[in-house]
Write an enzyme that holds these catalytic residues in place. Structure first.
Site, PDB file in Angstrom:
ATOM      1  N   LYS A 272       0.846  -1.273  -0.035  1.00 15.99           N
ATOM      2  CA  LYS A 272       0.096  -0.104   0.004  1.00 15.99           C
ATOM      3  C   LYS A 272       0.926   1.210   0.019  1.00 15.99           C
ATOM      4  O   LYS A 272       2.077   1.068   0.447  1.00 15.99           O
ATOM      5  CB  LYS A 272      -0.792   0.118   1.130  1.00 15.99           C
ATOM      6  CG  LYS A 272      -1.964  -0.977   1.310  1.00 15.99           C
ATOM      7  CD  LYS A 272      -2.922  -0.645   2.676  1.00 15.99           C
ATOM      8  CE  LYS A 272      -3.920  -1.822   2.550  1.00 15.99           C
ATOM      9  NZ  LYS A 272      -5.044  -1.463   1.540  1.00 15.99           N
ATOM     10  N   ARG A 346     -10.444 -11.015   1.466  1.00 13.33           N
ATOM     11  CA  ARG A 346     -11.202 -12.208   0.780  1.00 13.33           C
ATOM     12  C   ARG A 346     -10.669 -13.573   1.030  1.00 13.33           C
ATOM     13  O   ARG A 346     -11.426 -14.495   0.942  1.00 13.33           O
ATOM     14  CB  ARG A 346     -11.650 -11.644  -0.751  1.00 13.33           C
ATOM     15  CG  ARG A 346     -10.553 -11.499  -1.523  1.00 13.33           C
ATOM     16  CD  ARG A 346     -10.975 -10.815  -2.700  1.00 13.33           C
ATOM     17  NE  ARG A 346     -10.787  -9.360  -2.667  1.00 13.33           N
ATOM     18  CZ  ARG A 346     -11.160  -8.472  -3.528  1.00 13.33           C
ATOM     19  NH1 ARG A 346     -11.211  -8.696  -4.734  1.00 13.33           N
ATOM     20  NH2 ARG A 346     -11.044  -7.135  -3.274  1.00 13.33           N
TER      21      ARG A 346
END
Ligand code: BES
Ligand code: ZN
Ligand code: ZN
Length: 496
Positions: A272, A346
Site C-alpha cells: 500500500k 477475501r
C-alpha cells in the site's frame, strides 16, 4: 460508569444535563424546579438554546439548590422525537459534561425518554469512551478525569427504565471494548492477543471457544489463511482461526457470524502507498465485532444457535510472503490464483466461510469485513455496503441499520462480476483487472465460496473507523456493527 437513581434533583451537583422539549402543550418543563424553568425560558428568549433538536447551551449558575453548571440540550418537538435525536442529544450532553472534568454529574431523565432507555444506556457509555489510552503520567490523568465515573439519573421511574437501560449499557460497554481492540496497533494486539481476547470473553459469557493454531491449520489444509500469514515470522503472529459457539439447541443449524481479522494490512508485496497504510491496524474490525456480538448473545436473550468465526493474521511483506501469480488451495479444495496480495481479506474469509459451512452446516452466513477501499469511495463513512443472497435477511438488516444508526446500503453482485472473477488457470482469482465495482467484485469472490447458503455480506471498510466522529463516537474505531448485528439477531428472536 456507575449509575444511580434519584427521584428529585439531588443537592451538590457539579453538572446537570437537562433535555428540553419544545412542544407548546408539552408539560415536561413545568415539572422541572421553578428556578430551572426560569433559566430555560430565558435561554430560549435570548436564543441561546435553539428549538432545533440537538442544539445545546451551557449555563453557569449561581443559584441556591441548582447545580453549578447546567447543560441544556434540545430534543425538539416531543411528537417528532426519534431514536437518533435522543442518541445525538444525550451524547452531546455527555461530551460537554466530560469536558468539565467534574465528579457529580446528573441527567434529567424526562418521562418522555422512558421508552428510549435502551438507546440512552448505549449512548451513555459510547459517548464516554476513552480513546487516548496510551498517554502516560499527567496527560493520562487529565484524560481519565474527563471520563464520567458516576452519573445520577433524575427520575422517579427507576422501575420502568432500569432493565432496558442496563441492557443498553451492556451493549455500550461491548461497543467500547470493540473500539479498543480496533484501535490497538499490531505490536500490542498481536494475532495471539486477539485470539486470547476471544477466549476470555467466551469464558466470561459461558460460551465454548476453540482456537485453531497454525499447526492445526496446516493439518486442516487452511491454505488460503496460511498463505496470507506466510510473512509473519513469530509465534505471536501465527495465523489463528477462532470459533465461538453459542449452541443452546440440539439439531438446529446455527447462524454463522464471520469476521475478517487482519491485525495489520501492509498490502503485502502489492504494498500500500503510505497514505493508504495509515489506520490499517483497524483491519481486524470484523473479527472484533463478531466477538463483541457473541459476548452479548446471552445477555440479550438470544436463544438461537449462533457461531462466530474469525480468521486472524497480519498481511506483511518478507522473504516468505505470498506473491502474485501463486496458486493456493483453499480449505474448500478450490484453487485461488493470487493476482493482488492486497486483496487478502477475501482470501482469509473464504476459509472461515468454508469452515462454517463444512463443520456446522450453517443455515445463514453474515460476514463483516473491512474489505475494499472501493466501498469507502462508493458510500463514505455513513453506510456500510451490503451485498449477498439472502433477500429477506438483507431487508431486515437494513431496517435494523436505520434503528441503530449503523446504516447499511445495498450494492449489487451482477453475474458478470462473478464471471469476471474466474481464473484462466485456477478456479478463481482474488482480483479482477478492471478498476470498477471493487466492492461488488470482492463480494462476487466470496459468493463463490458461500454457494447456496443464505448470505449477508457487510463491507465495513468505510464505517469501521473515523477521523470525523459522530456525536456518540470518538476518533478511530467506531464499533460499527456491534449494535447492528445484535439488533438483527434480537429482531429474529422476536419473530420466532
Ligand atoms: N483492508 C483493505 C481495505 C480497506 C481500505 C479498508 C481502506 C479500510 C480502508 C483491503 O484489504 C484492501 O486492501 N483492498 C484492496 C483491494 C484491491 C487490491 C482489489 C483495495 O480496496 O484497494
Ligand atoms: Zn489489503
Ligand atoms: Zn485488508
Amino acid at each position: 460508569m456507575q449509575i444511580s437513581f434519584s427521584p428529585s434533583l439531588p443537592a451538590g451537583l457539579d453538572v446537570l444535563i437537562c433535555p428540553v422539549f419544545f412542544d407548546k402543550k408539552h408539560p415536561e418543563i413545568s415539572k422541572y424546579p421553578k428556578a430551572l424553568q426560569e433559566l430555560i425560558k430565558s435561554a430560549l428568549k435570548n436564543k441561546q438554546l435553539l428549538e432545533k433538536a440537538e442544539s445545546s447551551f451551557d449555563i453557569q449558575v449561581y443559584a441556591p439548590r441548582l447545580p453549578k453548571d447546567i447543560i441544556l440540550v434540545s430534543l425538539g418537538d416531543v411528537n417528532k422525537l426519534k431514536k437518533s435525536t435522543v442518541r445525538n442529544a444525550v451524547a452531546t450532553g455527555i461530551k460537554m459534561a466530560r469536558a468539565k472534568s467534574k465528579k457529580q454529574v446528573a441527567l434529567y431523565y424526562a418521562e418522555e425518554l422512558n421508552s428510549y432507555s435502551r438507546v440512552i444506556g448505549e449512548v451513555l457509555l459510547m459517548a464516554n469512551y476513552l480513546v487516548a489510552r496510551y498517554k502516560t503520567g499527567k496527560s493520562l490523568e487529565i484524560e481519565k478525569k474527563r471520563i464520567i465515573a458516576a452519573m445520577t439519573l433524575v427520575t422517579p421511574h427507576k422501575a420502568v427504565i432500569e432493565t432496558e437501560l442496563r441492557k443498553g449499557m451492556q451493549v455500550g460497554a461491548v461497543v467500547n471494548t470493540t473500539r479498543s481492540l480496533i484501535n490497538d496497533p499490531p505490536n500490542i494486539l498481536s494475532a495471539r492477543a486477539l485470539a486470547e481476547h476471544a477466549r476470555t470473553i467466551s469464558k466470561d459469557a459461558g460460551l465454548k471457544c476453540i482456537v485453531f493454531e497454525k499447526k492445526e491449520l496446516v493439518k486442516m489444509k487452511m491454505g488460503a489463511l496460511l498463505a496470507v500469514n506466510r510473512a509473519s515470522d513469530s509465534e505471536e503472529d501465527d495465523a489463528r482461526l477462532v470459533v465461538i459457539e453459542h449452541l443452546p439447541n440440539k439439531n438446529e443449524k446455527p447462524i454463522a457470524l464471520i469476521g475478517k481479522g487482519i491485525i495489520f494490512d501492509t498490502g503485502g508485496y502489492d504494498l500500500k502507498p503510505s497514505k493508504h497504510m495509515g489506520d490499517m491496524q483497524t483491519d481486524m474490525t470484523g473479527a472484533a465485532v463478531i466477538m463483541g456480538v457473541m459476548s452479548l448473545l446471552k445477555k440479550l436473550g438470544i436463544k438461537r444457535n449462533v457461531i462466530g468465526v474469525a480468521a486472524i493474521t497480519a498481511n506483511l511483506v518478507g522473504p516468505k510472503a505470498y506473491k502474485s501469480s501463486e496458486i493456493i488451495t483453499s480449505y474448500s479444495g478450490k484453487t485461488i490464483e493470487i493476482t493482488n496480495t492486497d486483496a487478502e481479506g477475501r482470501v482469509v474469509l473464504c476459509d472461515a466461510i468454508s469452515y462454517a459451512i463444512k463443520q456446522y452446516k450453517v443455515k445463514q452466513i453474515i460476514d463483516l469485513a473491512t474489505l475494499t477501499g472501493a466501498c469507502c469511495v462508493a458510500l463514505g463513512d455513513r453506510y456500510a455496503g451490503m451485498m449477498g443472497t439472502d433477500k429477506k435477511g438483507m431487508s431486515l438488516m437494513r431496517k435494523m441499520g436505520r434503528s441503530t444508526d449503523d446504516l447499511v446500503w445495498p450494492l449489487p453482485i451482477h453475474p458478470d462480476f462473478e464471471e469476471k472473477m474466474k481464473s484462466k488457470i485456477a478456479d478463481i482469482k482474488n482480483t479482477e483487472d478492471g478498476y470498477y465495482a471493487g466492492a461488488s467484485k470482492a463480494a462476487a469472490f466470496l459468493k463463490f465460496f458461500v454457494g447456496k447458503t443464505p448470505w449477508i455480506h457487510l463491507d465495513i471498510a468505510g464505517t469501521a473507523y473515523t477521523h470525523d466522529p459522530k456525536k456518540y463516537e470518538s476518533i478511530l474505531g467506531t464499533g460499527f456493527g456491534v449494535r447492528l448485528v445484535s439488533a438483527y439477531l434480537e429482531a429474529l428472536e422476536q419473530q420466532a
